[in-house]
Design a protein around this motif. Structure first.
Motif, PDB file in Angstrom:
ATOM      1  N   THR A   6      15.680   0.491 -13.801  1.00 60.75           N
ATOM      2  CA  THR A   6      14.904  -0.589 -14.406  1.00 60.75           C
ATOM      3  C   THR A   6      15.714  -1.256 -15.512  1.00 60.75           C
ATOM      4  O   THR A   6      15.780  -2.487 -15.599  1.00 60.75           O
ATOM      5  CB  THR A   6      13.584  -0.045 -14.988  1.00 60.75           C
ATOM      6  OG1 THR A   6      12.861   0.589 -13.939  1.00 60.75           O
ATOM      7  CG2 THR A   6      12.746  -1.158 -15.570  1.00 60.75           C
ATOM      8  N   LEU A  39      17.081  -5.105 -15.915  1.00 65.31           N
ATOM      9  CA  LEU A  39      16.804  -5.909 -17.097  1.00 65.31           C
ATOM     10  C   LEU A  39      18.095  -6.330 -17.807  1.00 65.31           C
ATOM     11  O   LEU A  39      18.055  -6.816 -18.924  1.00 65.31           O
ATOM     12  CB  LEU A  39      15.896  -5.138 -18.058  1.00 65.31           C
ATOM     13  CG  LEU A  39      14.465  -4.911 -17.546  1.00 65.31           C
ATOM     14  CD1 LEU A  39      13.709  -3.955 -18.452  1.00 65.31           C
ATOM     15  CD2 LEU A  39      13.711  -6.234 -17.446  1.00 65.31           C
ATOM     16  N   GLY A  40      19.228  -6.090 -17.138  1.00 69.35           N
ATOM     17  CA  GLY A  40      20.483  -6.632 -17.635  1.00 69.35           C
ATOM     18  C   GLY A  40      21.294  -5.727 -18.546  1.00 69.35           C
ATOM     19  O   GLY A  40      22.292  -6.163 -19.121  1.00 69.35           O
ATOM     20  N   GLN A  46      21.646  -5.759 -10.330  1.00 67.63           N
ATOM     21  CA  GLN A  46      21.270  -6.333 -11.631  1.00 67.63           C
ATOM     22  C   GLN A  46      21.661  -7.804 -11.750  1.00 67.63           C
ATOM     23  O   GLN A  46      21.259  -8.464 -12.703  1.00 67.63           O
ATOM     24  CB  GLN A  46      21.867  -5.512 -12.789  1.00 67.63           C
ATOM     25  CG  GLN A  46      23.360  -5.347 -12.763  1.00 67.63           C
ATOM     26  CD  GLN A  46      23.778  -4.068 -12.084  1.00 67.63           C
ATOM     27  OE1 GLN A  46      23.243  -3.698 -11.059  1.00 67.63           O
ATOM     28  NE2 GLN A  46      24.743  -3.372 -12.653  1.00 67.63           N
ATOM     29  N   GLY A  71      13.148  -9.006 -10.872  1.00 66.79           N
ATOM     30  CA  GLY A  71      12.331  -8.115 -11.685  1.00 66.79           C
ATOM     31  C   GLY A  71      11.792  -7.048 -10.752  1.00 66.79           C
ATOM     32  O   GLY A  71      11.300  -7.377  -9.678  1.00 66.79           O
ATOM     33  N   GLY A  90      14.673  -6.347 -21.982  1.00 66.15           N
ATOM     34  CA  GLY A  90      15.429  -7.240 -21.116  1.00 66.15           C
ATOM     35  C   GLY A  90      15.862  -8.528 -21.800  1.00 66.15           C
ATOM     36  O   GLY A  90      16.756  -9.224 -21.327  1.00 66.15           O
ATOM     37  N   THR A  98      19.031  -7.373 -24.138  1.00 66.91           N
ATOM     38  CA  THR A  98      20.284  -7.210 -23.400  1.00 66.91           C
ATOM     39  C   THR A  98      20.888  -8.572 -23.045  1.00 66.91           C
ATOM     40  O   THR A  98      22.077  -8.672 -22.821  1.00 66.91           O
ATOM     41  CB  THR A  98      20.083  -6.416 -22.102  1.00 66.91           C
ATOM     42  OG1 THR A  98      19.137  -7.119 -21.301  1.00 66.91           O
ATOM     43  CG2 THR A  98      19.572  -5.019 -22.356  1.00 66.91           C
ATOM     44  N   LYS A  99      20.051  -9.600 -22.988  1.00 71.18           N
ATOM     45  CA  LYS A  99      20.569 -10.936 -22.674  1.00 71.18           C
ATOM     46  C   LYS A  99      20.859 -11.726 -23.945  1.00 71.18           C
ATOM     47  O   LYS A  99      21.098 -12.935 -23.888  1.00 71.18           O
ATOM     48  CB  LYS A  99      19.566 -11.696 -21.795  1.00 71.18           C
ATOM     49  CG  LYS A  99      19.459 -11.066 -20.414  1.00 71.18           C
ATOM     50  CD  LYS A  99      18.745 -11.951 -19.420  1.00 71.18           C
ATOM     51  CE  LYS A  99      18.869 -11.434 -18.006  1.00 71.18           C
ATOM     52  NZ  LYS A  99      18.282 -10.081 -17.812  1.00 71.18           N
ATOM     53  N   ARG A 148       7.083  -6.422 -18.613  1.00 75.38           N
ATOM     54  CA  ARG A 148       8.482  -6.150 -18.917  1.00 75.38           C
ATOM     55  C   ARG A 148       9.391  -6.757 -17.843  1.00 75.38           C
ATOM     56  O   ARG A 148      10.457  -7.284 -18.141  1.00 75.38           O
ATOM     57  CB  ARG A 148       8.698  -4.634 -18.996  1.00 75.38           C
ATOM     58  CG  ARG A 148      10.124  -4.252 -19.317  1.00 75.38           C
ATOM     59  CD  ARG A 148      10.308  -2.755 -19.367  1.00 75.38           C
ATOM     60  NE  ARG A 148      10.055  -2.126 -18.076  1.00 75.38           N
ATOM     61  CZ  ARG A 148      10.164  -0.834 -17.848  1.00 75.38           C
ATOM     62  NH1 ARG A 148      10.488  -0.012 -18.823  1.00 75.38           N
ATOM     63  NH2 ARG A 148       9.927  -0.322 -16.653  1.00 75.38           N
ATOM     64  N   PRO A 175      12.247 -11.547 -18.828  1.00 80.63           N
ATOM     65  CA  PRO A 175      13.491 -12.340 -18.842  1.00 80.63           C
ATOM     66  C   PRO A 175      13.511 -13.466 -17.806  1.00 80.63           C
ATOM     67  O   PRO A 175      14.587 -13.941 -17.474  1.00 80.63           O
ATOM     68  CB  PRO A 175      14.581 -11.307 -18.536  1.00 80.63           C
ATOM     69  CG  PRO A 175      13.910  -9.997 -18.345  1.00 80.63           C
ATOM     70  CD  PRO A 175      12.458 -10.250 -18.155  1.00 80.63           C
TER      71      PRO A 175
END
Lengths: 270, 350
Positions: free
Chosen positions: A170, A174-175, B72, B77, B98, B101-102, B145, B149
């Motif tokens: 997961t 989510l990157g 990824q 999602g 998420g 992380t971006k 969640r 993103p």
């Protein structure tokens, strides 16, 4: 309300548990400390400040730190690959990891002598690079790593399998990159068993006697670790010195257990 | 098509798990992969997500072929069956993960998380940890969640399986509304035909690694293309070569599917004697809203409903039935037939 276990059973069980601990653990510890103190505090402090004691302490700390460090990385990697990946030879690897637990430490020492010693298989290689391995600190580090290898892996594999890797997947969706996933998702979840494995490994590393005794060569001030120094002093009938050095090992063990408690203070599973 | 799946096949140890799968999903639509356990629906979802690799075939998401793209990086999602919430992060940090992380700016992260939590009624739970949430709340957090993103598509693996039946009902509608509100193209996996029919815009029925039928819930329910779909979706009876009054059925081997709501039972009276079809009541089961009735017709079992408030039917009672509509399966083809003669009309006169 009646309980399943009545006090009649509970009380004897508590007495047995404590009696056992007193006889096998607390009594010997008191003995060690009282023997160490039998020649007075001055003698004890002198012993601690002795150059040979300090060198043995440094060598033991070095062996412990190196083997725990190596085990942290190798043990984590091995646990991860065994828990989550299928590959040829997986069962064999799984069995081999347990080997150090089932082989006598003296045999382990001999194996390393036969491998790296003057007539050993890898002797030409050792000679080519002009290395001193056997009867020197490197051999002590190697056998210590070897005997402590199973602890981290054995603690982690069941936890990793039980937890699955969906949280990690997961996080990847989510990157998150590898490092973010490891530090933010995996590490918090496995820190208790990881710390447990490292405590076991470090206790074993500090206390290892048999394997180290075979490869060390017993050169005072150079290749004596604390357990070897204890034995050497004991054989010279310096009992109070032997027990005095033993208190250092005892204190180090308590320090590690305390350190684990402090580090895991906020962990819900502790 | 926003998601395009072409000729996907996959085998595990020589056993075929997916066999030449082809279908497409339109932008903004919610599609269900429906089938019994072991039919390959979860494997297919995992192939689409990149968690498994297909043996052959091609997957395109938003016009981009993703076969060689890492999971990824596919813009997905993903919501796992057990939600996989991050145990050591609270609800807010789970949703914000998420975005962090971006490298979204902090203010933007806060606004986005707050907006989503408000939208889903989770604002009061922002500081809670996953083990302090109920099953339904966990599911909502996992959903929020995943979409935080702004992924291109949303995949959900058995999203309702871990919930008890009442909350499941509630969340189906919630999820359907929210997905349409957000407008994200979604695929979810389920083994529950009611769930698929109630929630999805389109259903892909699978069995033994093959697609059986693709269609809207109405098409799947009323126009099943084969016996498997007929049997798997909803309640119905499958009869072999029956002789039914008012229907011109093939004389050669065929199967006939009749849904219980299309069977009308008439108690015998002076007025009702012998139109339609004779049948015997075999079993009666009170279900609250309706009463389920098992009838014997020419030695075969036929399911029907009876109005719970009406005069009860007795076991062994002789009745007359009329059948409004049925589906005939023959040589891998299906055909819908409606009552054509006077029997149906006669009832209305009565």
């Amino acid at each position: 309300m009646k309980q399943f276990q009545s006090k009649r059973i509970k009380l004897p069980l508590i007495i047995i548990a404590w009696g056992f601990m007193a006889l096998l653990l607390i009594l010997p510890i008191i003995l060690v400390i009282s023997q160490a103190a039998s020649h007075g505090l001055g003698h004890y402090l002198q012993l601690l400040a002795n150059l040979n004691t300090l060198r043995a302490f440094n060598l033991t700390v070095a062996a412990t730190v190196i083997s725990v460090g190596v085990n942290l990385i190798l043990g984590l990697s091995a646990a991860w690959i065994i828990a989550f990946h299928d590959f040829p030879g997986k069962r064999l690897l799984n069995t081999l990891i347990d080997l150090p637990l089932s082989v006598s430490p003296v045999i382990v020492g001999l194996i390393f002598v036969l491998t790296f010693g003057r007539t050993g298989w890898l002797a030409p290689l050792v000679a080519h690079f002009n290395l001193q391995i056997i009867f020197a600190p490197p051999a002590i580090f190697l056998v210590t790593i070897f005997v402590t290898f199973p602890f981290v892996t054995r603690e982690l594999v069941p936890v990793l399998i039980a937890r699955g890797r969906e949280e990690e997947q997961t996080a990847a969706f989510l990157g998150a990159n590898f490092w973010q996933i490891f530090t933010q998702i995996t590490l918090p979840a496995i820190k208790t068993p990881l710390a447990g494995g490292l405590v076991l490994a470090s206790a074993r590393a500090m206390g290892e006697f048999g394997a180290v005794a075979v490869v060390s060569g017993n050169i005072v001030g150079k290749t004596l670790t604390l357990p070897l120094l204890v034995q050497s002093l004991y054989n010279q009938f310096k009992f109070e010195d032997a027990f005095g050095v033993a208190t250092i090992l005892l204190a180090s063990t308590f320090a590690i257990i305390y350190l684990k408690r402090v580090l895991l203070k906020n962990s819900p599973t502790f | 098509m926003y998601i395009d799946i072409r000729h996907i096949s996959k085998a595990f140890n020589g056993q075929s798990a997916l066999n030449d799968i082809n279908f497409g999903v339109q932008e903004g639509k919610l599609t269900a992969l429906l089938g019994p356990s072991g039919c390959g629906k979860t494997t297919l979802l995992r192939v689409l997500a990149g968690l498994e690799t297909a043996g052959s075939g091609q997957v395109a998401i938003a016009g981009r072929i993703v076969d060689d793209i890492k999971p990824q990086e596919r813009g997905i999602g993903f919501v796992f069956q057990n939600y996989a919430l991050f145990r050591y992060l609270n609800v807010y940090d789970n949703v914000a993960f998420g975005l962090k992380t971006k490298h979204w700016p902090a203010a933007k992260i806060k606004a986005r998380v707050q907006e989503l939590l408000d939208l889903t009624g989770l604002s009061d739970l922002a500081q809670r940890y996953p083990d302090q949430l109920s099953g339904g709340q966990k599911q909502r957090v996992a959903f929020v969640r995943a979409i935080a993103p702004n992924p291109k598509v949303l995949f959900l693996d058995e999203p309702f399986a871990a919930l008890d039946s009442q909350i499941r009902q509630e969340l189906r509608i919630w999820l359907k509304n929210l997905i349409h509100q957000v407008g994200i193209t979604s695929i979810f996996v389920t083994h529950d035909h009611e769930e698929a029919i109630e929630t999805a815009d389109e259903i892909v029925v699978m069995n033994q690694g093959q697609i059986q039928q693709v269609g809207t819930p109405l098409e799947i329910y009323y126009q099943p293309q084969n016996e498997f779909v007929a049997n798997f979706i909803g309640h119905s009876s499958l009869l072999k070569n029956p002789d039914l009054n008012g229907y011109d059925l093939p004389k050669t081997a065929c199967q006939v599917q009749i849904r219980p709501e299309h069977v009308h039972i008439h108690k015998l009276s002076k007025k009702v004697t012998s139109f339609g079809q004779s049948a015997t009541v075999k079993a009666v089961q009170f279900k609250g809203l309706t009463t389920n009735v098992a009838l014997d017709i020419q030695g075969q079992k036929l399911l029907a409903y009876w109005d719970a408030g009406a005069t009860p039917l007795g076991i062994g009672e002789q009745v007359q039935i009329t059948i409004e509509r049925l589906v005939v399966f023959q040589n891998n083809q299906s055909q819908i037939l409606k009552a054509q003669n006077t029997a149906q009309r006669q009832i209305q006169v009565l």
